[in-house]
Write an enzyme that holds these catalytic residues in place. Structure first.
Site, PDB file in Angstrom:
ATOM      1  CG  HIS A  27      -1.704  -1.248   1.398  1.00 45.28           C
ATOM      2  ND1 HIS A  27      -2.941  -1.486   0.828  1.00 45.28           N
ATOM      3  CD2 HIS A  27      -1.373  -2.372   2.074  1.00 45.28           C
ATOM      4  CE1 HIS A  27      -3.341  -2.702   1.165  1.00 45.28           C
ATOM      5  NE2 HIS A  27      -2.407  -3.273   1.914  1.00 45.28           N
ATOM      6  CE  LYS A  63      11.858  20.225 -11.401  1.00 48.43           C
ATOM      7  NZ  LYS A  63      10.982  19.328 -10.717  1.00 48.43           N
TER       8      LYS A  63
END
Ligand code: ARG
Length: 467
Positions: A156, A283
């Site tokens: 999960h 980035k």
């Protein structure tokens, strides 16, 4: 001159004429069309339809065509060619004169395209196997290098239990080995030769189908001419196998992307496979992985396109089948490129094993081992689960881990806790208790890695023996 224009009295609408052509994409089948034509020429000679002189001049012309294909990028420029079969016939007539016009005796484009496409898929499976094995080798090498380092395994997407990093990597190796075997199955099932099936009812000449099939390294001639000229199951199976492979690569790429985020910080992605942002100077984006994830959609799309094209087609050949080529080509190229770059990323990425192992020791991932400890002391697992759950909840309030509780505190939850509890919930103990085949106990993972390495080498050897 068209291959079929005898009956027509009026020319085609010029735009339709262009639109119905397939040469723009089926030109990539030329090498297979040449191979199949060599085999057909020999078959026609065996039954006396071609003389040996004609055979020689045809084979020479076919060699010349093959050579030009390899050497001359402009060779495929032909504004008249309708499809690859037409192109080849035009070149044969140019290079071998009338003998070139004789080669179409006893054959139909319907069986030719069915054959060429099978040969293409067969050769492409061999090529994909090479790339699959390099990716598998990269995975196995990283698993080896990770040694006994641990990481949290998720269910999960919540931290669940610690596992070896190698165990996690080998999960992908298993998936890719299944892809390898699925493609091998597909290869074995497709390897039947349609030549001699004619347009639909079988060749009109007594062609030796066994000989022609052997000539092209097929297992045997196909059994039914109607099926052989209309069947594209092999294309569906091939592309579906690639769609499954694509989902594997996509899941892998997704995990690598998530694990490379600053929040996880488990993977350092190679700069060679990342780009920056034109706007944000800081980035470094995981482009290669994102494209691998994104391109898997094309593979699923191709599988769907093929099934929808074939569904409801009456037997046997219909021109709709021309539409089965491009999804096959696109899926093949997409799978090969994705695998190539996946292997590149895998080889050059770096795992922060210390950080992964540290993460494996936080967040109560030893809770199940703790409950197992109690159940070994004859407490029913259900009650043990509850006891440890309460202890975890207490720890959450205190901001500590189970191992930080004193024996006294632990005994408030159950009198069965003893000094040996602490050694039962260390990372090593937790890893070690999963000591079943397929489990993450280090010894099990070492032997799993060894077996995977053996499977990979066996497949490598088979590939080289085959090539
Ligand atoms: N270009 C065609 C294809 O890809 C070849 C077969 C044509 N056959 C025909 N009956 N028109 O399907």
């Amino acid at each position: 001159m068209k291959m079929w224009s005898g009956r027509a009295r009026l020319p085609l609408d010029p735009e339709f004429e262009q639109w119905q052509r397939s040469f723009v994409f089926d030109k990539r089948l030329l090498a297979h069309e040449i191979a199949a034509s060599r085999a057909h020429a020999r078959a026609l000679t065996r039954i006396g339809v071609l003389s040996t002189t004609e055979l020689t001049s045809l084979l020479q012309a076919l060699d010349r065509i093959q050579l030009s294909l390899e050497r001359d990028p402009q060779f495929l420029d032909d504004s008249e060619a309708e499809d690859v079969h037409h192109f080849l016939e035009r070149r044969l007539v140019e290079f071998a004169g009338d003998a070139g016009l004789k080669l179409h005796a006893g054959r139909s484009r319907n069986e030719q395209i069915a054959t060429d496409l099978r040969l293409f898929v067969r050769a492409t499976i061999d090529e994909i196997h090479v790339h699959l094995l390099s990716f598998l080798e990269a995975l196995a090498a990283k698993a080896q290098a990770a040694g006994d380092a641990a990481m949290p395994a998720h269910t999960h997407l919540q931290p669940a239990e610690p596992v070896l990093v190698a165990h996690w990597l080998l999960a992908y190796a298993e998936m890719l080995l299944r892809d390898h075997s699925r493609l091998s199955d597909c290869r074995a099932r497709l390897n039947f030769c349609p030549l001699g099936s004619g347009a639909v009812a079988g060749a009109t000449l007594p062609i030796d189908r066994d000989a022609i099939s052997r000539d092209l390294e097929f297992t045997a001639p196909s059994a039914n001419s109607i099926d052989a000229t209309s069947d594209r199951d092999f294309a569906v199976e091939f592309v579906q196998s690639l769609a499954v492979l694509g989902t594997h690569l996509s899941r892998w790429a997704e995990e690598m992307i998530v694990f490379s985020t600053r929040e996880f910080g488990w993977v350092r992605l190679p700069e060679a496979y990342s780009t920056g942002s034109s706007a944000m100077p800081q980035k470094m984006n995981p482009d290669a992985l994102e494209l691998i994830r994104g391109k898997s959609a094309r593979l699923v799309g191709a599988a769907t396109a093929l099934l929808v094209t074939i569904k409801s087609l009456p037997l046997a050949y219909n021109k709709d089948l021309q539409e089965t080529q491009e999804p096959v080509f696109d899926a093949a190229a997409t799978a090969i490129e994705s695998l190539k770059h996946a292997a590149g990323v895998m080889r050059s990425c770096e795992f922060d094993l210390a950080r992964m192992s540290a993460a494996a020791q936080l967040g109560f991932m030893n809770a199940m081992a703790a409950a197992t400890y109690l159940s070994r002391k004859r407490i029913p697992f259900r009650s043990a689960h509850k006891i440890v759950g309460k202890a975890v909840s207490h720890c959450l309030q205190q901001g500590c881990e189970l191992g930080d509780l004193s024996l006294e505190q632990l005994r408030q939850f159950s009198p069965e806790f003893d000094q040996d509890f602490y050694s039962a919930i260390t990372l090593d103990a937790v890893l070690g208790c999963h000591d079943v085949a397929g489990g993450t106990a280090p010894a099990r993972v070492h032997s799993a890695l060894q077996q995977i390495q053996q499977r990979i080498s066996a497949l490598q050897e088979a590939l080289h023996a085959h090539a």
